[in-house]
Design a protein around this motif. Structure first.
Motif, short mmCIF file in Angstrom:
data_model
loop_
_atom_site.label_atom_id
_atom_site.label_comp_id
_atom_site.label_asym_id
_atom_site.label_seq_id
_atom_site.Cartn_x
_atom_site.Cartn_y
_atom_site.Cartn_z
N ASP A 86 0.81 -1.22 0.00
CA ASP A 86 0.00 0.00 0.00
C ASP A 86 0.84 1.27 0.00
O ASP A 86 0.38 2.33 -0.40
CB ASP A 86 -0.96 0.02 1.20
N ALA A 89 0.95 1.97 -3.55
CA ALA A 89 -0.34 1.85 -4.23
C ALA A 89 -1.22 3.07 -4.00
O ALA A 89 -2.14 3.32 -4.77
CB ALA A 89 -1.07 0.59 -3.78
N GLU A 90 -0.94 3.82 -2.96
CA GLU A 90 -1.73 5.01 -2.66
C GLU A 90 -1.08 6.23 -3.29
O GLU A 90 0.11 6.46 -3.12
CB GLU A 90 -1.85 5.22 -1.16
N GLU A 120 -6.43 6.65 -8.92
CA GLU A 120 -6.20 5.78 -7.76
C GLU A 120 -6.23 4.31 -8.19
O GLU A 120 -5.42 3.50 -7.73
CB GLU A 120 -7.23 6.04 -6.67
N GLU A 121 -7.17 3.96 -9.07
CA GLU A 121 -7.26 2.60 -9.59
C GLU A 121 -5.99 2.26 -10.39
O GLU A 121 -5.43 1.18 -10.25
CB GLU A 121 -8.49 2.48 -10.50
N LYS A 124 -2.95 1.66 -8.03
CA LYS A 124 -3.00 0.35 -7.34
C LYS A 124 -2.55 -0.77 -8.27
O LYS A 124 -1.77 -1.63 -7.87
CB LYS A 124 -4.41 0.09 -6.83
N GLU A 125 -3.03 -0.76 -9.50
CA GLU A 125 -2.64 -1.81 -10.45
C GLU A 125 -1.17 -1.67 -10.85
O GLU A 125 -0.45 -2.65 -10.98
CB GLU A 125 -3.54 -1.78 -11.69
N ARG A 128 0.90 -3.04 -8.07
CA ARG A 128 0.83 -4.50 -8.05
C ARG A 128 1.76 -5.10 -9.09
O ARG A 128 2.52 -6.02 -8.82
CB ARG A 128 -0.61 -4.98 -8.30
#
Length: 183
Positions: A86, A89-90, A120-121, A124-125, A128
């Motif tokens: 995270d 990811a943030e 934001e989406e 996150k991807e 990942r």
């Protein structure tokens, strides 16, 4: 190993010359095929700005070879997956004063816009995917280079040499379908 050094190592792999855009290509079009696995224009567009995405194709090919080699060797990457993904990811807040935070936010917003995603989406991807790539690379280097220490210049040179050798060993199974053009 700190997350910062993992991120830096990943970025250093992609130091290539030349510039070219890929916006004229379809996202599903393969840019390269590595031992039967396609690297599509969409894969490159997700990770990099369109103007420079093909500049990173060589590094992306090497990372695909590493991923496949790790799987062939039956190595477990979970130990090298970021335990707190995270942190990256943030997205930093819109009003951040931190220059690094501004760069991350601007990149995510730009990429999200072209990919028709929420920033934001996208972040996150992106985090990942970067985490997975890093875990494969770190696992591979730790297995191949005894005592590998990130940030050690000599070890980084050995890592780059190892990646070059891996590409050379598999050159017959690598098909580059779209080449960067030098401006």
């Amino acid at each position: 190993m700190t997350s910062f050094f993992r991120y830096i190592l990943f970025l250093l792999i992609f130091l290539l010359s030349g510039c070219s855009g890929i916006s004229k290509y379809d996202d599903h079009e393969p840019a390269a095929i590595v031992k039967g696995q396609e690297i599509t224009i969409g894969d490159l567009r997700f990770l990099y700005p369109d103007e420079t995405a093909l500049d990173y194709l060589d590094g992306t090919i090497k990372l695909e070879l590493v991923k496949q080699k790790v799987q062939e060797m039956g190595l477990d990457i979970t130990e090298n997956l970021e335990t707190d993904p995270d942190w990256f990811a943030e997205l930093p807040p819109k009003n951040t004063e931190n220059e690094g935070g501004k760069q991350i936010r601007n990149f995510a917003e730009s990429q999200a816009k072209k990919l028709h995603m929420d920033p934001e989406e996208y972040q996150k991807e992106y985090a990942r995917r970067i985490n997975d790539l890093n875990a494969n690379l770190i696992t591979f280097l730790e297995e191949k280079l005894d005592g590998y220490q990130f940030g050690d210049e000599k070890m980084n040179e050995e890592a780059n040499q190892l990646l070059e050798e891996l590409a050379k060993e598999n050159k017959e199974e690598i098909k580059v379908l779209i080449k960067p053009t030098v401006r």
